[in-house]
Design a protein around this motif. Structure first.
Motif, PDB file in Angstrom:
ATOM      1  N   ASN A  47      -9.742 -15.737 -32.076  1.00 48.20           N
ATOM      2  CA  ASN A  47     -10.819 -14.928 -32.639  1.00 48.20           C
ATOM      3  C   ASN A  47     -12.110 -15.738 -32.562  1.00 48.20           C
ATOM      4  N   ASN A  49     -16.276 -11.048 -30.914  1.00 54.26           N
ATOM      5  CA  ASN A  49     -15.799 -10.449 -32.164  1.00 54.26           C
ATOM      6  C   ASN A  49     -16.995 -10.145 -33.056  1.00 54.26           C
ATOM      7  N   SER A 104     -13.883  -5.769 -31.137  1.00 57.80           N
ATOM      8  CA  SER A 104     -13.835  -6.917 -30.235  1.00 57.80           C
ATOM      9  C   SER A 104     -13.879  -6.424 -28.802  1.00 57.80           C
TER      10      SER A 104
END
Length: 689
Positions: free
Chosen positions: A173, A244, A254
């Protein structure tokens, strides 16, 4: 061997001479220090969030579907340049080399061939069909946050190709990734790998992760002296960019892009690019260009509605000796699902659309007249429904159903049932039952069809494959001196109809593709054991028993599946010394497996028992640096005679009755393990959080 000794000597002198920046690691007493009075609460400390089993985030302990989780740290115990090699550490998962020359391969789960394994990236079917052979080695470990593995059919959620299991690669992430991450590794065979990633914020509500992987191996090595490269030369670059976004009420958003280019070669030692496609010097040369895009968006509504999408473009330009193989594949996929909770029911209702375009220069894309080119252009529509019902604290039930419509195969139904029984935190029993299906994938997924060593014959119009599967999983957490011994055992059974098989045995010069007039079975059991001792030693052991076979309607004997060993397993031992030094001993072992031999082949039909072992010593520093080195293939195992008649790769002298009375032909499919002998490696990592 001298290079290996030099690397080992250098690492020993470097790691063990450091004192000022050492990190003192003591035996893990975390559970004891918490002073939890109830043993049941102690087991709750070890839990993870999983996605793959039910498509939505859920704690692993509550998931009615058995999901295995492997973090990037786990794979760093045996550093590899790509995911294809890394997953060998997972019990029951085997990266299988399908060619002893160019070293392309696929991933087998519980003995089933690569086309039955669905590879997802962030839940999206990025890797499929053509790229099950050519795309896996291009996925670098630097992208990975964790990998989730589901063994057994998952077609009710993921559709076609998810018949054997699912491997979901969860990427990092960008919002939480390290600011900078670098991993540089080299080996005594001059294999050089660079993983580089950096994260930057764009305002307060967006972050981007940029990752670069470069792998280079350009040294021709022929230690078995058959005049063929023992390992394929490769130049590969992969660029990955993921975004993200922070949104109100933690809604998801995303987007990611990846580009891969690879130049791969294997063949005779005197080959160079001027011989590409000629009949003078044999070589297998493969150029790959690949683009991937995928993402997700949660709608700005009170209801939880999420749309996911992906697209991949794969262009292949290859020569196998004099035989060209040029292929183009484009796959677009989108799905939208509604996630809603009603009391104790978690409902998911979704719709999917997948369109695959595929064209190549083989008979696989010819029209029925045998002359006109007819590329595959196949849209598949699907809807699915899933209800996860938490009956009480001990019992959870999952019911699922999927309906797909394909223009060739029409309606396909895929029901699913899962039940979890957990009377206390120590014991969990899961039972899964479901069906799987696979629409006709082109035979060109099978590398043996491309080498030119055999003629390809498609015997009839191929029908979609179907399977029925049952899986029983039992997890037992045993408290032992403030720690837990984790036992994870499974038994499984899958029954196939209309199985598409390649017949290598009827004619040694042909591969005959047809639906199996009978049935296929994959059954077996597996056991994983994890334990940490009171002293700083942790152990992970796994063993799998397989019985994978096919049986024809008019025959009594069953035929064992190729490259499916009866027994296999993994082992990983980690010992932590003072001053931040860690020793990892990892490996896999494989029992005898059936191999594709030729008629009257002098080579044995079954491989020997063998093990591929590795040892690594690493040292961590407070500054964020880590230095590691070790030895791969510690027992120095390589297959014997992986190539048939390597001195006559163009079969110019096959009909010589004196020197070749058995009429052997050049064949590359016998190899069952890497040809790389013992070698050393050295690397350094740096992470800036």
């Amino acid at each position: 061997m001298k290079r290996i000794l030099l690397i080992a000597t250098f690492l020993s002198s470097f790691c063990f001479s450091q004192e000022t920046d050492s990190l003192h690691l003591k035996p893990n007493k975390e559970l004891d220090s918490l002073k939890i009075s109830k043993k049941e609460e102690r087991t709750k400390l070890i839990d993870d969030i999983v996605i793959t089993g039910t498509i939505k985030p859920v704690s692993r302990s509550k998931s009615p579907v058995a999901v295995e989780i492997y973090t990037q740290k786990f794979f760093q115990k045996n550093p590899t340049p790509n995911i294809f090699e890394a997953v060998a550490m997972v019990n029951g998962v085997k990266p299988q080399l399908n060619c002893s020359v160019c070293n392309t391969g696929d991933i087998h789960i519980n003995g089933l061939e690569g086309p039955y394994t669905m590879i997802l990236i962030d839940g999206m079917p990025i890797v499929s069909s053509l790229s099950t052979v050519y795309g896996l080695s291009g996925i670098p470990n630097s992208l990975v946050d964790r990998i989730e593995v589901v063994k057994g059919p998952a077609s009710s959620l993921y559709g076609s190709e998810a018949m054997g299991g699912v491997i979901n690669i969860i990427t990092k992430n960008a919002l939480t990734a390290p600011k900078l991450s670098v991993d540089l590794m080299t080996t005594s065979w001059s294999e050089n790998n660079l993983d580089f990633s950096t994260k930057f914020n764009v305002g307060k509500k967006a972050a981007s992760l940029l990752s670069l992987n470069y792998f280079s191996f350009n040294e021709k090595i022929d230690q078995n002296r058959d005049n063929f490269t023992d390992a394929a030369l490769q130049n590969r670059i992969s660029v990955f960019n993921k975004w993200n976004f922070q949104r109100k009420e933690n809604r998801l958003a995303s987007f990611a892009l990846r580009y891969l280019y690879e130049d791969r070669f294997g063949g005779e030692m005197q080959w160079n690019k001027t011989f590409r496609g000629s009949n003078q010097v044999y070589g297998e040369s493969i150029y790959t260009n690949r683009v991937e895009a995928f993402g997700m968006y949660q709608w700005p509504l009170k209801e939880q509605i999420i749309t996911q999408f992906s697209y991949n473009y794969h262009n292949q330009n290859s020569f196998y000796g004099t035989n060209p193989f040029n292929a183009l594949q484009k796959v677009a996929f989108t799905q939208t699902y509604w996630d809603k909770t009603f009391g104790k029911h978690d409902l998911i209702l979704g719709a999917t659309f997948k369109k695959t375009f595929y064209d190549d220069n083989t008979p696989g894309t010819l029209a029925t007249d045998g002359v006109t080119n007819q590329p595959m252009n196949s849209p598949i529509f699907g809807v699915f429904l899933q209800d996860q019902w938490e009956i009480n604290a001990e019992n959870t039930l999952l019911l699922g159903y999927r309906y797909d419509y394909d223009k060739i195969h029409h309606s396909v139904h895929s029901p699913r049932f899962a039940w979890k029984f957990s009377p206390n935190p120590y014991h969990t029993l899961r039972f899964n039952f479901g069906t799987g299906f696979r629409v006709v994938n082109l035979f060109t997924e099978d590398h043996a069809a491309l080498t030119g060593s055999r003629e390809v014959v498609i015997k009839s119009d191929l029908k979609p494959e179907r399977s029925v599967n049952g899986n029983l999983n039992y997890i037992w957490k045993i408290p032992a001196g403030g720690r837990l011994v984790n036992l994870d055992a499974s038994v499984f059974y899958t029954y196939f109809t209309n199985k598409i098989v390649g017949d290598f045995d009827t004619d040694p010069d042909k591969i005959i593709y047809d639906n199996l007039h009978g049935y296929g079975v994959s059954r077996g059991a597996s056991l994983n054991v994890d334990f940490s001792f009171s002293f700083p030693l942790s152990v992970n052991l796994g063993v799998t028993y397989l019985d994978v076979f096919q049986k024809l309607d008019n025959e009594n004997e069953k035929t064992q599946q190729l490259h499916a060993p009866k027994w296999s397993g993994t082992y990983s031992l980690t010992y932590k010394l003072p001053q931040g030094i860690t020793v990892d001993f990892t490996g896999q072992f494989y029992g005898p497996m059936r191999l594709p031999v030729l008629s009257n082949d002098f080579r044995p039909e079954y491989s020997p028992f063998y093990s591929l072992a590795n040892i690594q010593v690493s040292k961590s520093f407070k500054s964020g640096f880590e230095v590691y080195c070790g030895i791969k293939n510690l027992f120095n195992f390589t297959p014997k005679d992986p190539l048939m008649r390597p001195f006559d790769p163009f079969d110019k002298n096959v009909d010589d009755p004196v020197n070749n009375p058995n009429h052997y032909t050049f064949d590359t499919t016998y190899g069952y393990a890497p040809m790389q002998r013992i070698r050393g490696f050295l690397g350094v990592r740096y992470i800036l959080k």
